[in-house]
Design an enzyme around this catalytic site. Structure first.
Site, PDB file in Angstrom:
ATOM      1  N   TYR A   1     -30.323  29.803 -25.261  1.00 44.35           N
ATOM      2  CA  TYR A   1     -31.277  28.830 -25.648  1.00 44.35           C
ATOM      3  C   TYR A   1     -32.718  29.404 -25.411  1.00 44.35           C
ATOM      4  CZ  TYR A   1     -33.408  24.421 -23.958  1.00 44.35           C
ATOM      5  OH  TYR A   1     -34.308  23.148 -23.896  1.00 44.35           O
TER       6      TYR A   1
ATOM      7  N   GLU B   1     -31.083  13.479 -21.061  1.00 37.85           N
ATOM      8  CA  GLU B   1     -31.867  14.050 -20.265  1.00 37.85           C
ATOM      9  C   GLU B   1     -32.023  13.255 -18.685  1.00 37.85           C
ATOM     10  OE1 GLU B   1     -32.885  16.724 -18.867  1.00 37.85           O
ATOM     11  OE2 GLU B   1     -35.039  17.188 -19.706  1.00 37.85           O
TER      12      GLU B   1
ATOM     13  N   ASP C   1     -35.518  24.507 -28.347  1.00 36.59           N
ATOM     14  CA  ASP C   1     -36.205  23.325 -28.068  1.00 36.59           C
ATOM     15  C   ASP C   1     -37.475  23.039 -28.796  1.00 36.59           C
ATOM     16  OD1 ASP C   1     -37.836  21.270 -26.759  1.00 36.59           O
ATOM     17  OD2 ASP C   1     -37.772  22.284 -24.642  1.00 36.59           O
TER      18      ASP C   1
ATOM     19  N   ASP D   1     -39.387  20.201 -28.782  1.00 43.55           N
ATOM     20  CA  ASP D   1     -40.201  19.049 -28.310  1.00 43.55           C
ATOM     21  C   ASP D   1     -39.847  18.050 -29.217  1.00 43.55           C
ATOM     22  OD1 ASP D   1     -40.904  20.639 -26.310  1.00 43.55           O
ATOM     23  OD2 ASP D   1     -42.805  21.293 -27.227  1.00 43.55           O
TER      24      ASP D   1
ATOM     25  N   HIS E   1     -32.934  21.012 -30.577  1.00 43.00           N
ATOM     26  CA  HIS E   1     -32.904  19.587 -29.990  1.00 43.00           C
ATOM     27  C   HIS E   1     -34.331  18.855 -30.231  1.00 43.00           C
ATOM     28  CE1 HIS E   1     -34.706  20.080 -26.006  1.00 43.00           C
ATOM     29  NE2 HIS E   1     -34.079  21.179 -25.695  1.00 43.00           N
TER      30      HIS E   1
ATOM     31  N   GLU F   1     -36.574  15.210 -29.282  1.00 34.99           N
ATOM     32  CA  GLU F   1     -36.635  14.357 -28.263  1.00 34.99           C
ATOM     33  C   GLU F   1     -37.527  13.305 -28.936  1.00 34.99           C
ATOM     34  OE1 GLU F   1     -39.995  15.591 -25.098  1.00 34.99           O
ATOM     35  OE2 GLU F   1     -38.384  17.225 -25.684  1.00 34.99           O
TER      36      GLU F   1
ATOM     37  N   ARG G   1     -32.291  14.547 -28.436  1.00 35.34           N
ATOM     38  CA  ARG G   1     -32.358  14.295 -26.742  1.00 35.34           C
ATOM     39  C   ARG G   1     -33.165  12.962 -26.535  1.00 35.34           C
ATOM     40  NH1 ARG G   1     -36.242  18.243 -23.100  1.00 35.34           N
ATOM     41  NH2 ARG G   1     -37.659  16.210 -22.284  1.00 35.34           N
TER      42      ARG G   1
ATOM     43  N   ASN H   1     -28.292  18.717 -18.902  1.00 32.67           N
ATOM     44  CA  ASN H   1     -29.389  19.766 -18.828  1.00 32.67           C
ATOM     45  C   ASN H   1     -29.101  20.187 -17.274  1.00 32.67           C
ATOM     46  OD1 ASN H   1     -31.697  21.634 -18.734  1.00 32.67           O
ATOM     47  ND2 ASN H   1     -33.057  19.674 -18.709  1.00 32.67           N
TER      48      ASN H   1
ATOM     49  N   ASP I   1     -45.408  22.977 -19.230  1.00 35.03           N
ATOM     50  CA  ASP I   1     -44.589  22.254 -20.279  1.00 35.03           C
ATOM     51  C   ASP I   1     -45.052  20.957 -20.734  1.00 35.03           C
ATOM     52  OD1 ASP I   1     -42.407  21.547 -22.076  1.00 35.03           O
ATOM     53  OD2 ASP I   1     -40.977  21.126 -20.398  1.00 35.03           O
TER      54      ASP I   1
ATOM     55  N   CYS J   1     -42.382  17.298 -19.189  1.00 27.21           N
ATOM     56  CA  CYS J   1     -41.318  17.857 -18.681  1.00 27.21           C
ATOM     57  C   CYS J   1     -40.463  16.689 -18.590  1.00 27.21           C
ATOM     58  CB  CYS J   1     -41.318  18.612 -17.402  1.00 27.21           C
ATOM     59  SG  CYS J   1     -39.951  19.090 -16.788  1.00 27.21           S
TER      60      CYS J   1
END
Length: 304
Positions: free
Chosen positions: A50, A194, A92, A94, A119, A121, A164, A218, A65, A129
């Site tokens: 990942y 999440e 990831d 975002d 992923h 989101e 996500r 996660n 982040d 974050c």
């Protein structure tokens, strides 16, 4: 001619990711902040890796982040990792780095550069974050448009798309599950729930969604989510578990100890026990094989 030490590939990255999911309940997916970490994960026996957005921001750019990094920076990191390691890579991304056209470019770039999965989101573009307060969520329609754009842009149908949802903190469990169902309907392959705080929440997602490989957890340290074991997650119906920054946190802590020891003691001798040895380094890199290639080239160039 460079030495090729890359393992043989069987199937597309997406196919290998799907096969790893099918073979493990749940599948552990470990964070690798750079190519060498990916090689270490493969050496340890992991089947999937990942690239965390927060990990990349911190360890490659010294940033928090907070959606500060860019699409091109993510793709650069993807290429570096997939060039060095054959394990399927989940990325990831975002919120997708822009609108539908940006998302389409992103998906095509990820596939071209060897990623297996991503992923995306449902936070607003100025995201936070997932374990921080005051997250803001986009409407369901906006997120399903992100997913549909991702699905439509796939040049490889095996590329795996995870949706996500960060809605649990602001909208509650029932609304989050409703979102998750809409995201699967829009074409997502899996739901990343999440910041769950209880196993019962994962169980509720898995039960409501009712299809194989539907829930990713996660398990990130020092967060809202407790350190559930793989056995506990399996019982709750989780299909995959992220350990996004476990190794990175350990590396950073060890580095801090070494830096402090050098100033304090005038030497790093007292920290040798937390260092990787040169022998281990060379084994991971297959260093001797490169040297043998050099030796062969030099021998061939000598006059007879």
């Amino acid at each position: 001619m460079l030495l090729d030490t890359t393992p043989s590939r069987h199937g597309t990255p997406g196919q290998r990711f799907r096969a790893a999911l099918a073979a493990n309940r749940p599948l552990p997916i470990v964070g690798t902040i750079n190519p060498y970490c990916a090689m270490l994960a493969e050496r340890a026996g992991h089947q999937a890796i990942y690239l965390a957005g927060g990990g990349m921001a911190t360890h490659s750019y010294g940033l928090p982040d907070l959606a500060v990094t860019t699409m091109s920076e993510v793709l650069t990191e993807v290429r570096r990792i997939t060039d060095a390691c054959d394990l399927p890579l989940l990325v990831d991304v975002d919120t997708g780095f822009g609108g539908m056209l940006n998302i389409a470019r992103l998906v095509k770039g990820l596939i071209k550069d060897g990623a297996a999965a991503m992923h995306i989101e449902d936070q607003v573009a100025l995201k936070r974050c997932g374990h921080r307060p005051n997250k803001s969520i986009v409407p369901i329609r906006e997120m399903t448009d992100r997913i549909k754009s991702s699905v439509d842009a796939r040049t490889d149908e095996s590329f795996f798309i995870v949706a996500r949802t960060d809605a649990l903190a602001s909208e509650g469990l029932e609304a989050s599950i409703e979102r998750a169902g809409a995201y699967l309907e829009a074409g997502a392959d899996m739901i990343f729930a999440e910041a769950c705080t209880e196993l019962s929440q994962y169980r509720a997602f898995a039960s409501a969604l009712g299809r194989p490989h539907s829930v990713l957890a996660n398990v990130t340290e020092f967060s809202l989510t407790p350190g559930f074991t793989m056995a506990e997650l399996a019982e709750a119906g989780v299909s995959a578990a992220l350990f996004p920054l476990s190794a990175a946190r350990a590396m950073a802590h060890a580095a801090q100890q070494v830096y402090e020891a050098i100033l304090r003691d005038g030497s790093a001798k007292k920290t040798l026990g937390i260092m990787q040895t040169r022998v281990d380094l060379y084994e991971v890199l297959n260093y001797q094989a490169y040297e043998r290639k050099y030796d062969e080239l030099f021998a061939a160039s000598q006059p007879v």
